[in-house]
Design a protein around this motif. Sequence first.
Motif, mmCIF file in Angstrom:
data_model
loop_
_atom_site.group_PDB
_atom_site.id
_atom_site.type_symbol
_atom_site.label_atom_id
_atom_site.label_comp_id
_atom_site.label_asym_id
_atom_site.label_seq_id
_atom_site.Cartn_x
_atom_site.Cartn_y
_atom_site.Cartn_z
ATOM 1 N N ALA A 1 0.850 -1.190 0.000
ATOM 2 C CA ALA A 1 0.000 0.000 0.000
ATOM 3 C C ALA A 1 0.885 1.238 0.000
ATOM 4 N N ILE A 2 0.605 2.158 -0.918
ATOM 5 C CA ILE A 2 1.301 3.435 -0.974
ATOM 6 C C ILE A 2 0.266 4.484 -0.584
ATOM 7 N N CYS A 3 0.490 5.114 0.558
ATOM 8 C CA CYS A 3 -0.521 5.984 1.160
ATOM 9 C C CYS A 3 -0.061 7.430 1.183
ATOM 10 N N GLU A 4 -0.943 8.311 0.743
ATOM 11 C CA GLU A 4 -0.717 9.749 0.869
ATOM 12 C C GLU A 4 -1.504 10.218 2.083
ATOM 13 N N ILE A 5 -0.829 10.915 2.985
ATOM 14 C CA ILE A 5 -1.449 11.360 4.226
ATOM 15 C C ILE A 5 -1.353 12.876 4.303
ATOM 16 N N THR A 6 -2.492 13.516 4.563
ATOM 17 C CA THR A 6 -2.523 14.958 4.790
ATOM 18 C C THR A 6 -2.977 15.200 6.223
ATOM 19 N N LEU A 7 -2.219 16.004 6.931
ATOM 20 C CA LEU A 7 -2.565 16.334 8.312
ATOM 21 C C LEU A 7 -3.413 17.597 8.366
ATOM 22 N N ASP A 8 -4.178 17.720 9.429
ATOM 23 C CA ASP A 8 -4.975 18.915 9.657
ATOM 24 C C ASP A 8 -4.089 20.091 10.047
ATOM 25 N N ARG A 9 -3.165 19.835 10.966
ATOM 26 C CA ARG A 9 -2.252 20.880 11.444
ATOM 27 C C ARG A 9 -0.836 20.488 11.053
ATOM 28 N N GLN A 10 -0.159 21.402 10.331
ATOM 29 C CA GLN A 10 1.178 21.126 9.818
ATOM 30 C C GLN A 10 2.222 21.920 10.592
ATOM 31 N N THR A 11 2.461 21.501 11.818
ATOM 32 C CA THR A 11 3.523 22.105 12.613
ATOM 33 C C THR A 11 4.622 21.068 12.814
ATOM 34 N N THR A 12 5.763 21.528 13.236
ATOM 35 C CA THR A 12 6.879 20.615 13.481
ATOM 36 C C THR A 12 6.489 19.538 14.484
ATOM 37 N N ASP A 13 5.783 19.924 15.536
ATOM 38 C CA ASP A 13 5.366 18.953 16.555
ATOM 39 C C ASP A 13 4.374 17.939 15.998
ATOM 40 N N HIS A 14 3.436 18.389 15.164
ATOM 41 C CA HIS A 14 2.459 17.475 14.582
ATOM 42 C C HIS A 14 3.122 16.518 13.584
ATOM 43 N N TYR A 15 4.075 17.038 12.805
ATOM 44 C CA TYR A 15 4.823 16.159 11.906
ATOM 45 C C TYR A 15 5.581 15.103 12.705
ATOM 46 N N ALA A 16 6.269 15.534 13.741
ATOM 47 C CA ALA A 16 7.058 14.611 14.563
ATOM 48 C C ALA A 16 6.171 13.558 15.220
ATOM 49 N N ALA A 17 4.989 13.955 15.682
ATOM 50 C CA ALA A 17 4.076 12.999 16.327
ATOM 51 C C ALA A 17 3.608 11.948 15.327
ATOM 52 N N PHE A 18 3.283 12.372 14.108
ATOM 53 C CA PHE A 18 2.848 11.412 13.097
ATOM 54 C C PHE A 18 3.992 10.475 12.724
ATOM 55 N N GLU A 19 5.184 11.014 12.544
ATOM 56 C CA GLU A 19 6.345 10.183 12.215
ATOM 57 C C GLU A 19 6.620 9.168 13.321
ATOM 58 N N ALA A 20 6.530 9.605 14.567
ATOM 59 C CA ALA A 20 6.776 8.698 15.699
ATOM 60 C C ALA A 20 5.787 7.536 15.690
ATOM 61 N N LEU A 21 4.539 7.822 15.345
ATOM 62 C CA LEU A 21 3.519 6.779 15.282
ATOM 63 C C LEU A 21 3.806 5.797 14.145
ATOM 64 N N THR A 22 4.165 6.310 12.980
ATOM 65 C CA THR A 22 4.373 5.428 11.830
ATOM 66 C C THR A 22 5.629 4.572 11.965
ATOM 67 N N ILE A 23 6.689 5.119 12.529
ATOM 68 C CA ILE A 23 7.925 4.328 12.591
ATOM 69 C C ILE A 23 7.830 3.183 13.594
ATOM 70 N N GLN A 24 6.853 3.236 14.490
ATOM 71 C CA GLN A 24 6.636 2.139 15.434
ATOM 72 C C GLN A 24 5.874 0.982 14.793
ATOM 73 N N GLU A 25 5.231 1.240 13.683
ATOM 74 C CA GLU A 25 4.361 0.256 13.041
ATOM 75 C C GLU A 25 5.175 -0.690 12.168
ATOM 76 N N GLU A 26 5.121 -1.977 12.461
ATOM 77 C CA GLU A 26 5.885 -2.998 11.727
ATOM 78 C C GLU A 26 5.566 -3.023 10.231
ATOM 79 N N ALA A 27 4.319 -2.815 9.868
ATOM 80 C CA ALA A 27 3.916 -2.913 8.462
ATOM 81 C C ALA A 27 4.433 -1.748 7.623
ATOM 82 N N VAL A 28 4.796 -0.651 8.272
ATOM 83 C CA VAL A 28 5.298 0.518 7.537
ATOM 84 C C VAL A 28 6.761 0.287 7.173
ATOM 85 N N LEU A 29 7.033 0.260 5.869
ATOM 86 C CA LEU A 29 8.392 0.057 5.373
ATOM 87 C C LEU A 29 9.129 1.369 5.170
ATOM 88 N N GLN A 30 8.390 2.397 4.734
ATOM 89 C CA GLN A 30 8.994 3.692 4.445
ATOM 90 C C GLN A 30 8.003 4.790 4.802
#
Length: 165
Positions: free
Chosen positions: A72-101
């Motif tokens: 699955a190749i997913c495009e994700i758009t956030l509601d709020r685009q701040t450094t903290d919100h980007y970092a929070a989303f990245e932290a969530l995705t990198i913990q997920e085993e199924a996420v390769l990139q």
Amino acid sequence: MSTIRPELDDLDLRILNALQSDAGLTNQTLAERVHASPPTCLRRVRRLTAAGIIEKQVAILNTEALGIGLTAICEITLDRQTTDHYAAFEALTIQEEAVLQCYRVSPGPDFVVVAQVADMPAYHALAHRVFTSQRNVRNVRTFFATHRAKFDTRALLPEPEVRRP
């Protein structure tokens, strides 16, 4: 890991190119392929690793042969685009085993995520866990790979100089 990037000479480039093709080479075989002595080769590989140029060595598996089915190749758009919100989303995705990139991109969506799951129910579970249950995710657009024409992990390096006798 060092933050100082060493200058890469022709031998470094030959070593990196050889290891990108086959990281399982013995030091002896690597030295033969790059035309260097084994001690020099080992010293260079250790230096490149310490500098963070060589990040890790892995085995690339044939997912089709293993029957691992859905990319699955997913495009994700956030509601709020701040450094903290980007970092929070990245932290969530990198913990997920199924996420390769996971890439932060511009323009367009905020992120492109590549995930590998067994099947559609597994994708739905992933999408709920990582995307749709998150308050800051505004939009998810997913494409499913139907055929892989090319897959490579090589970094494009400058060509080493060809030495003429």
